[in-house]
Write an enzyme that holds these catalytic residues in place. Structure first.
Site, PDB file in Angstrom:
ATOM      1  N   CYS A 133       0.834  -1.210   0.000  1.00  0.00           N
ATOM      2  CA  CYS A 133       0.000   0.000   0.000  1.00  0.00           C
ATOM      3  C   CYS A 133       0.867   1.258   0.000  1.00  0.00           C
ATOM      4  CB  CYS A 133      -0.931  -0.003   1.203  1.00  0.00           C
ATOM      5  SG  CYS A 133      -1.950   1.478   1.304  1.00  0.00           S
ATOM      6  N   CYS A 167      -0.417   4.136   2.107  1.00  0.00           N
ATOM      7  CA  CYS A 167      -0.165   3.989   3.553  1.00  0.00           C
ATOM      8  C   CYS A 167       1.307   4.238   3.882  1.00  0.00           C
ATOM      9  CB  CYS A 167      -0.515   2.595   4.045  1.00  0.00           C
ATOM     10  SG  CYS A 167      -1.957   1.844   3.314  1.00  0.00           S
ATOM     11  N   ASP A 168       2.210   3.695   3.095  1.00  0.00           N
ATOM     12  CA  ASP A 168       3.618   3.629   3.506  1.00  0.00           C
ATOM     13  C   ASP A 168       4.590   4.458   2.654  1.00  0.00           C
ATOM     14  OD1 ASP A 168       2.843   1.826   5.471  1.00  0.00           O
ATOM     15  OD2 ASP A 168       3.001   0.128   4.118  1.00  0.00           O
TER      16      ASP A 168
END
Ligand code: NAP
Length: 306
Positions: free
Chosen positions: A135, A138-139
């Site tokens: 992701c 997200c990261d």
């Protein structure tokens, strides 16, 4: 009628817990069946910096624990078990649990989520959260001025690669063929972005590193040879699989198995059955959008029951 529930929620990600919180506060006394991985996909991430309301980074597992506690506090009955079978066609629906018991319910909210596909290579588990992710939203932020790679050739891989160019110094797009599946407009954006470097006809064959991922071994299918690439991060974007096996043959789904809901609604093809979160959403796939849909589902259940 004493034991017939007003609403039963299947799944315990942000969509499920939000549906539980809203339906509990509407006095519907929800039951939530948490499934095999309580908390869902967020329990396998680390820092979360894009969930509104928190100034500093929070941990994915912590966020899910908070949602679970909040759902419980407002009156949700949480069953830490798994659903083995459902019968959703009749007005009173049946949900079979793996301890042999059966829940009878007037409405059901399906929030079983989806799971990112992984390559299935040795060491994959070890490097998740240590340089390996599925992701970028997200990261990606953690890879400022670093060298990263995205694996895949579809829309997700293209979008993740483009997103990562905002942070990373170089983004390798590694695809097993010499042609992307991604839409033309995304392909054009990739080609016109100087940070993107394509590696065609290539598969990842090994993840290498001590604590954190340091390099990957590549197998070039056209040349039948291996090479090594030093990297700080690898993002796998080879698709997701919605967790909808239980509902096959009962609810309308698209060709990839995502549950179809009515426009601007979480209503499925079955009366009294609603779907929220990644189980019906292959575009946004965020905790906050899933939570939003969980809220919608609870409000629609409340309206349906009244
Ligand atoms: P996808 O379209 O199924 O693409 C998966 C990609 O991963 C393909 O290029 C595939 O290669 C590759 N792949 C699959 N298994 C692999 C493996 N074991 N090793 C290496 N490569 C592998 O998945 P997606 O990109 O996640 O998209 C899923 C759906 O969501 C699609 O319908 C997509 O259009 C949609 N989506 C839409 C948007 C948008 O509209 N903005 C954004 C994201 C996703 P091959 O090409 O060789 O098969």
């Amino acid at each position: 009628m004493a034991n017939i529930k007003e609403v039963t929620i299947i799944g315990s990600g942000p969509a499920g817990y939000t549906a539980a919180i809203y339906s509990a506060r509407a006095n519907l006394k929800p039951t939530l069946v948490s499934g095999l991985q309580p908390g869902g996909q967020l329990t396998i991430t680390t820092d979360v910096e894009n969930y509104p309301g928190y100034e500093n980074p929070i941990q994915g597992p912590w966020l899910m624990e908070q949602m679970q506690k909040q759902a419980k506090l407002v009156g949700t009955e949480i069953l830490n078990t798994q659903v083995t079978k459902v019968e959703l066609n009749d007005s009173i629906k049946k949900i079979f649990l793996d301890d042999g018991s059966i829940i009878e319910t007037k409405t059901a909210i399906i929030s079983t989520g989806a799971q990112a596909r992984w390559l299935g290579l040795e060491n994959e588990e070890k490097f998740k959260g240590h340089g390996l992710s599925a992701c970028a939203t997200c990261d990606g932020f953690f890879f400022k001025d670093r060298k990263v790679a995205v694996i895949g050739g579809g829309n997700s891989a293209a979008e993740e690669a483009l997103f990562l160019t905002k942070f990373a110094s170089e983004v390798f797009l590694i695809h097993r063929r010499d042609q992307l599946r991604a839409e033309k407009i995304l392909q054009d954006r990739l080609i016109n972005n100087s940070k993107i470097k394509f590696i065609w006809n290539t598969k990842v064959s090994k993840f290498i590193g001590d604590q954190d991922l340091q390099s990957i071994e590549l197998y070039h299918l056209d040349k039948n040879e291996n090479s090594n690439l030093d990297l700080d991060g690898v993002f796998i974007a080879i698709g997701h699989d919605p967790a909808t096996k239980l509902f096959e043959g009962q609810i309308d789904m698209d060709s990839e198995g995502y549950i179809i809901t009515k426009p601007d609604s979480t209503e499925t093809s079955l009366e009294g059955v609603y779907a929220a979160g990644d189980v019906k959403d292959k575009v946004y796939r965020q905790a906050i959008t899933a939570a939003g849909m969980g809220c919608m589902a609870a409000l629609e259940v409340e309206k349906f029951l009244s």
